[in-house]
Design an enzyme around this catalytic site. Structure first.
Site, PDB file in Angstrom:
ATOM      1  N   ASP A  21       0.821  -1.212   0.000  1.00 19.42           N
ATOM      2  CA  ASP A  21       0.000   0.000   0.000  1.00 19.42           C
ATOM      3  C   ASP A  21       0.852   1.257   0.000  1.00 19.42           C
ATOM      4  O   ASP A  21       0.437   2.306  -0.476  1.00 19.42           O
ATOM      5  CB  ASP A  21      -0.914   0.030   1.235  1.00 19.42           C
ATOM      6  CG  ASP A  21      -1.883  -1.143   1.249  1.00 19.42           C
ATOM      7  OD1 ASP A  21      -1.861  -1.941   0.298  1.00 19.42           O
ATOM      8  OD2 ASP A  21      -2.649  -1.259   2.218  1.00 19.42           O
TER       9      ASP A  21
ATOM     10  N   ASP B 239      -2.430   5.862  -2.725  1.00 18.17           N
ATOM     11  CA  ASP B 239      -1.809   4.710  -2.083  1.00 18.17           C
ATOM     12  C   ASP B 239      -1.104   3.952  -3.200  1.00 18.17           C
ATOM     13  O   ASP B 239      -1.618   3.870  -4.324  1.00 18.17           O
ATOM     14  CB  ASP B 239      -2.861   3.802  -1.438  1.00 18.17           C
ATOM     15  CG  ASP B 239      -3.306   4.279  -0.047  1.00 18.17           C
ATOM     16  OD1 ASP B 239      -2.956   5.422   0.333  1.00 18.17           O
ATOM     17  OD2 ASP B 239      -4.003   3.516   0.646  1.00 18.17           O
TER      18      ASP B 239
ATOM     19  N   HIS C 163      -7.483   0.357  -3.852  1.00 15.59           N
ATOM     20  CA  HIS C 163      -6.392  -0.537  -4.243  1.00 15.59           C
ATOM     21  C   HIS C 163      -6.832  -1.437  -5.405  1.00 15.59           C
ATOM     22  O   HIS C 163      -7.843  -2.118  -5.341  1.00 15.59           O
ATOM     23  CB  HIS C 163      -5.885  -1.379  -3.063  1.00 15.59           C
ATOM     24  CG  HIS C 163      -5.441  -0.509  -1.923  1.00 15.59           C
ATOM     25  ND1 HIS C 163      -5.257  -0.982  -0.662  1.00 15.59           N
ATOM     26  CD2 HIS C 163      -5.168   0.828  -1.879  1.00 15.59           C
ATOM     27  CE1 HIS C 163      -4.871   0.017   0.134  1.00 15.59           C
ATOM     28  NE2 HIS C 163      -4.825   1.122  -0.596  1.00 15.59           N
TER      29      HIS C 163
ATOM     30  N   CYS D 155      -0.806  -7.736  -1.337  1.00 18.91           N
ATOM     31  CA  CYS D 155      -0.763  -6.618  -0.380  1.00 18.91           C
ATOM     32  C   CYS D 155       0.410  -6.754   0.591  1.00 18.91           C
ATOM     33  O   CYS D 155       1.042  -5.764   0.968  1.00 18.91           O
ATOM     34  CB  CYS D 155      -2.022  -6.590   0.475  1.00 18.91           C
ATOM     35  SG  CYS D 155      -3.559  -6.546  -0.434  1.00 18.91           S
TER      36      CYS D 155
END
Ligand code: DAV
Length: 394
Positions: free
Chosen positions: A132, A222, A272, A378
């Site tokens: 992130d 992000d 995301h 992630c």
């Protein structure tokens, strides 16, 4: 900071070499996509992670019926931290067993209340999902502004690693994107209250109008909203990345020969891109069937001969307790090279789909780590992949 609270953290440089930045011979920072052979990666840790008070942007992400809503801010239980670390550590060992260099973030005291001139929040978040925060674009190792107040200082967990990469690779550029204010003026504060009662249809309507809790006051993105495909970087406009953030990426990278594109999906809570639209290998994309692209946005892929396949249905009806993410972490995968993909071990339909697409599938048990910030993509960040900057969209 107590070592007991951070058994998995990298040691700060000051403790390693009397304050002299560490130098690792042969270390290289370079990555242009998510599928070329992975050689060096950061894997997050769950140590000492906290659930922060909701902030305007995090509030928008959490659906009204999610148990996260009622959850108390504070440190996560040691039992859940240990279970998540078991997943993360096994994942890291498996990668090391395949000859991939694995680094871990450093300890930061997330317990401290965060206060800036513009906002205050109960605690930090953690450093389980490095994806992130960290965006490697070629030889540039970029730390994102971040859009949740609790994540404002997350870059500190990567500060020492970044310093070491800088000293070790003479071509590596370390960069911090402009720091946002995240003041009340940065958000639609009425959304904070509204998200308590808005239906899915209403949140979808707002999302399709591109009205998010984040305004255009700050430059926000992000790193996990950016998808790298050689010369092209596709960035999702949503609640963690605003148009100013995309403009900043454009101005930063287009003079270096990159092309920045904006993508939008039909999604209530667009946050995301890595459980929505994922590159699998040159010419092949995986799309979340519940989050179609906006009209016309397939074109660039079609014109350049890319196939877009829809992801298999997730194995689970609900995310695990106290998880921010949706069940679509099923498609949040780490690709080791054009033929090898890591998939969460319970996601049988997704694994079968990859098998049929010609991949060797590595099942990785990871569900106990989901609540700490996401899945296998992630929880990692690229430091070095072999391969060069290709033009896939000429
Ligand atoms: O589907 O909840 C998760 C992405 C986390 N980085 C989702 C998006």
């Amino acid at each position: 900071i107590s070592n007991d609270l951070y058994p998995n953290a990298a040691m700060p440089l000051s403790r390693k070499e009397n304050g002299v930045p560490l130098y690792r011979p042969g270390l290289k920072v370079e990555s242009y996509n998510d599928f070329d052979p992975l050689r060096h990666v950061i894997v997050g840790i769950a140590d000492n992670q906290h659930i922060p008070e909701a902030c305007p942007a995090s509030n928008e992400k959490i659906p009204a019926d999610s148990p996260m809503r009622g959850s108390k801010a504070g440190r996560r239980t040691q039992e859940s931290i240990d279970q998540a670390n078991e997943c993360l550590n096994n994942f890291a060992s498996m990668l090391e067993g395949r000859g991939i260099i694995v680094d871990r973030p450093a300890a930061v005291d997330w317990h401290e209340r965060i206060e800036t001139p513009d906002f205050t929040i109960s605690s930090g978040f953690g450093c389980m999902p490095p994806r992130d925060c960290l965006l490697t674009v070629g030889k540039t190792f970029l730390m994102a502004p971040m859009s949740f107040r609790s994540r404002y200082f997350e870059y500190l967990a990567f500060h020492d690693l970044a310093r070491e990469y800088f000293e070790s690779d003479p071509e590596c550029i370390i960069e911090q994107a402009p720091r946002p204010r995240l003041a009340d003026e940065s958000f639609r504060m009425d959304y904070v209250a509204a998200y308590e009662y808005l239906s899915d249809d209403e949140t979808m309507a707002r999302s399709l109008r591109k009205e998010y809790s984040t305004l255009e006051t700050d430059i926000l993105f992000d790193a996990a909203d950016a998808m790298r495909l050689g010369k092209d970087i596709f960035v999702q406009h949503g609640l963690t990345t605003n148009l100013a953030g995309i403009r900043w990426l454009k101005r930063k990278f287009e003079p270096q020969g990159y092309r920045i594109h904006t993508l939008s999906f039909r999604d209530n809570h667009p946050i995301h891109i890595d459980a929505t639209f994922c590159p699998l290998r040159p010419g092949l994309m995986l799309l979340n069937p519940h989050r179609p692209l906006f009209d016309g946005q397939h074109e660039i892929f079609k014109k350049n001969g890319w196939e877009i396949v829809e992801a298999a249905e997730p194995a689970h009806k609900n995310p695990p307790p106290l998880c921010y993410s949706s069940v679509w972490l099923s498609m949040n995968i780490l690709i080791l090279d054009h033929k090898t993909v890591c998939v969460e071990a319970t996601e049988t339909a997704q694994m079968e789909q990859f098998d049929k697409l010609g991949f060797e599938v590595i099942p990785v048990p990871f569900r106990d780590a989901y609540a700490f910030g996401g899945g296998l993509h992630c929880s990692t960040a690229d430091v070095y992949r072999e391969g060069t900057r290709e033009d896939y969209f000429p």
